[in-house]
Design a protein around this motif. Structure first.
Motif, mmCIF file in Angstrom:
data_model
loop_
_atom_site.group_PDB
_atom_site.id
_atom_site.type_symbol
_atom_site.label_atom_id
_atom_site.label_comp_id
_atom_site.label_asym_id
_atom_site.label_seq_id
_atom_site.Cartn_x
_atom_site.Cartn_y
_atom_site.Cartn_z
ATOM 1 N N SER A 42 0.826 -1.211 0.000
ATOM 2 C CA SER A 42 0.000 0.000 0.000
ATOM 3 C C SER A 42 0.859 1.260 0.000
ATOM 4 O O SER A 42 0.562 2.233 -0.702
ATOM 5 C CB SER A 42 -0.924 -0.009 1.220
ATOM 6 O OG SER A 42 -1.824 -1.088 1.161
ATOM 7 N N HIS A 54 1.317 4.079 -2.892
ATOM 8 C CA HIS A 54 1.144 5.495 -2.565
ATOM 9 C C HIS A 54 2.313 6.322 -3.098
ATOM 10 O O HIS A 54 2.124 7.423 -3.633
ATOM 11 C CB HIS A 54 1.032 5.666 -1.047
ATOM 12 C CG HIS A 54 1.059 7.086 -0.584
ATOM 13 N ND1 HIS A 54 -0.034 7.926 -0.676
ATOM 14 C CD2 HIS A 54 2.060 7.830 -0.026
ATOM 15 C CE1 HIS A 54 0.286 9.128 -0.199
ATOM 16 N NE2 HIS A 54 1.555 9.093 0.203
ATOM 17 N N SER A 101 -3.162 7.172 7.497
ATOM 18 C CA SER A 101 -4.242 8.025 6.989
ATOM 19 C C SER A 101 -3.795 8.829 5.775
ATOM 20 O O SER A 101 -4.620 9.384 5.047
ATOM 21 C CB SER A 101 -4.730 8.974 8.091
ATOM 22 O OG SER A 101 -3.721 9.923 8.421
ATOM 23 N N LEU A 102 -2.474 8.875 5.549
ATOM 24 C CA LEU A 102 -1.937 9.616 4.403
ATOM 25 C C LEU A 102 -1.942 8.792 3.117
ATOM 26 O O LEU A 102 -1.759 9.344 2.037
ATOM 27 C CB LEU A 102 -0.505 10.076 4.705
ATOM 28 C CG LEU A 102 -0.327 11.032 5.892
ATOM 29 C CD1 LEU A 102 1.146 11.348 6.085
ATOM 30 C CD2 LEU A 102 -1.141 12.295 5.692
ATOM 31 N N ASN A 138 -2.909 7.460 -0.098
ATOM 32 C CA ASN A 138 -3.907 8.000 -1.017
ATOM 33 C C ASN A 138 -3.495 7.696 -2.457
ATOM 34 O O ASN A 138 -2.466 8.179 -2.928
ATOM 35 C CB ASN A 138 -4.047 9.515 -0.806
ATOM 36 C CG ASN A 138 -5.089 10.127 -1.714
ATOM 37 O OD1 ASN A 138 -6.083 9.475 -2.054
ATOM 38 N ND2 ASN A 138 -4.873 11.358 -2.118
ATOM 39 N N HIS A 139 -4.277 6.890 -3.122
ATOM 40 C CA HIS A 139 -4.053 6.595 -4.540
ATOM 41 C C HIS A 139 -5.350 6.061 -5.125
ATOM 42 O O HIS A 139 -6.272 5.703 -4.395
ATOM 43 C CB HIS A 139 -2.911 5.584 -4.717
ATOM 44 C CG HIS A 139 -3.150 4.272 -4.015
ATOM 45 N ND1 HIS A 139 -4.027 3.319 -4.494
ATOM 46 C CD2 HIS A 139 -2.647 3.768 -2.857
ATOM 47 C CE1 HIS A 139 -4.042 2.284 -3.676
ATOM 48 N NE2 HIS A 139 -3.216 2.525 -2.670
ATOM 49 N N SER A 140 -5.424 6.005 -6.441
ATOM 50 C CA SER A 140 -6.638 5.530 -7.113
ATOM 51 C C SER A 140 -6.426 4.181 -7.790
ATOM 52 O O SER A 140 -7.182 3.796 -8.681
ATOM 53 C CB SER A 140 -7.091 6.562 -8.146
ATOM 54 O OG SER A 140 -6.052 6.797 -9.091
ATOM 55 N N TYR A 193 -10.581 0.735 6.145
ATOM 56 C CA TYR A 193 -9.830 1.186 4.972
ATOM 57 C C TYR A 193 -10.785 1.399 3.798
ATOM 58 O O TYR A 193 -10.668 2.368 3.046
ATOM 59 C CB TYR A 193 -8.766 0.151 4.609
ATOM 60 C CG TYR A 193 -7.903 0.527 3.432
ATOM 61 C CD1 TYR A 193 -6.739 1.279 3.611
ATOM 62 C CD2 TYR A 193 -8.236 0.140 2.129
ATOM 63 C CE1 TYR A 193 -5.939 1.634 2.525
ATOM 64 C CE2 TYR A 193 -7.442 0.490 1.047
ATOM 65 C CZ TYR A 193 -6.301 1.234 1.254
ATOM 66 O OH TYR A 193 -5.516 1.591 0.175
ATOM 67 N N LYS A 203 -12.629 4.732 3.350
ATOM 68 C CA LYS A 203 -11.866 5.905 2.932
ATOM 69 C C LYS A 203 -11.273 5.772 1.536
ATOM 70 O O LYS A 203 -10.684 6.728 1.025
ATOM 71 C CB LYS A 203 -10.739 6.168 3.941
ATOM 72 C CG LYS A 203 -11.225 6.406 5.358
ATOM 73 C CD LYS A 203 -10.052 6.560 6.311
ATOM 74 C CE LYS A 203 -10.525 6.753 7.741
ATOM 75 N NZ LYS A 203 -9.389 6.881 8.701
ATOM 76 N N HIS A 204 -11.417 4.580 0.932
ATOM 77 C CA HIS A 204 -10.798 4.352 -0.376
ATOM 78 C C HIS A 204 -11.806 3.683 -1.306
ATOM 79 O O HIS A 204 -12.021 2.474 -1.261
ATOM 80 C CB HIS A 204 -9.555 3.478 -0.238
ATOM 81 C CG HIS A 204 -8.501 4.066 0.639
ATOM 82 N ND1 HIS A 204 -8.528 3.949 2.013
ATOM 83 C CD2 HIS A 204 -7.397 4.804 0.334
ATOM 84 C CE1 HIS A 204 -7.476 4.578 2.520
ATOM 85 N NE2 HIS A 204 -6.787 5.103 1.539
ATOM 86 N N ASN A 219 -11.585 3.105 -4.323
ATOM 87 C CA ASN A 219 -10.961 2.299 -5.365
ATOM 88 C C ASN A 219 -10.731 0.858 -4.901
ATOM 89 O O ASN A 219 -10.240 0.029 -5.661
ATOM 90 C CB ASN A 219 -9.604 2.902 -5.747
ATOM 91 C CG ASN A 219 -8.669 3.028 -4.552
ATOM 92 O OD1 ASN A 219 -9.034 3.652 -3.557
ATOM 93 N ND2 ASN A 219 -7.480 2.463 -4.634
#
Length: 224
Positions: free
Chosen positions: A90, A94, A161-162, A164-166, A188, A191-192, A194
């Protein structure tokens, strides 16, 4: 799927010879697709850290891409991460969103610092800091080994929490997981958008569901 390079990231205190690693190695051989399996016990287990694992995977990705540059090909990677390997995957995604095509996370160790603290007493952590090393059972080597206190301090330096990706992400987690409770993957997912979570009637190992996971992956890869 054959257009991508595949990496398997084993879990904490595990090895490339784990049940899951060997299972996926065999399945990949059957479909004539190379699968590279990381060994996070190298150069040693004692000085393992999340940072070191992230750097090891990033180095492999960079070297693979550089070897293809002469052919004007820019390959993307599919990472299969188990437990702590899933957390590592993960962070790699990121940090390198343009290089990762998809993530497959098997009981990923989200909130690992919290779960690790719940598995040990406060006295054990104090002793770990005092001694500098902590004895634990290594499932890959099937023996007691020592882990440097730097593992803990390094882990605390990461704020999940940082992340962040799609990148398309498929998560498999057992509802009876007592090591990394499934709620960590459920949180998780909130917040995501994707990510997709498949809940399985299994424990942390997921070993009784590997055939089901493989079948789901065939569908996932077709959607990429």
């Amino acid at each position: 799927m054959s257009n991508y390079l595949h990496l398997y990231l084993h879990g904490f205190a595990s090895s490339p010879n784990s049940t899951k690693a060997l299972y996926f190695q065999q399945r990949y051989q059957e479909i004539n697709t190379p699968l590279a399996i990381m060994d996070f016990n190298q150069p040693d287990f004692t000085n393992l850290s999340l940072s070191r694992q992230i750097n090891q995977v990033t180095k492999v990705i960079t070297e693979k891409q550089e070897s293809w540059e002469g052919q004007k090909i820019h390959p993307q990677f599919i990472l299969i991460g188990s437990s702590f390997g899933g957390l590592t995957a993960s962070w790699v995604a990121h940090n390198n969103p343009d290089k990762i095509k998809a993530l497959i996370l098997l009981a990923p160790a989200f909130n690992f610092a919290l779960h690790l603290k719940n598995l040990q007493t406060q006295e054990a952590f104090i002793q770990w800091q005092k001694d500098g090393f902590f004895p634990l059972y290594h499932y890959g080597y099937k023996q007691q080994m020592s882990l440097n206190y730097n593992f803990w301090t390094d882990l605390l330096s990461y704020d999940e929490s940082l992340i962040n990706h799609s990148i398309p992400t498929m998560i498999f987690h057992g509802i009876n997981d007592e090591t990394i409770p499934i709620q960590s993957s459920r949180d998780y997912l909130k917040k995501h958008n994707n990510a997709t979570l498949i809940e399985l009637n299994s424990d942390h190992s997921l070993n009784n569901c590997l055939d089901n996971i493989w079948q789901e992956l065939q569908l996932f890869w077709k959607s990429l």
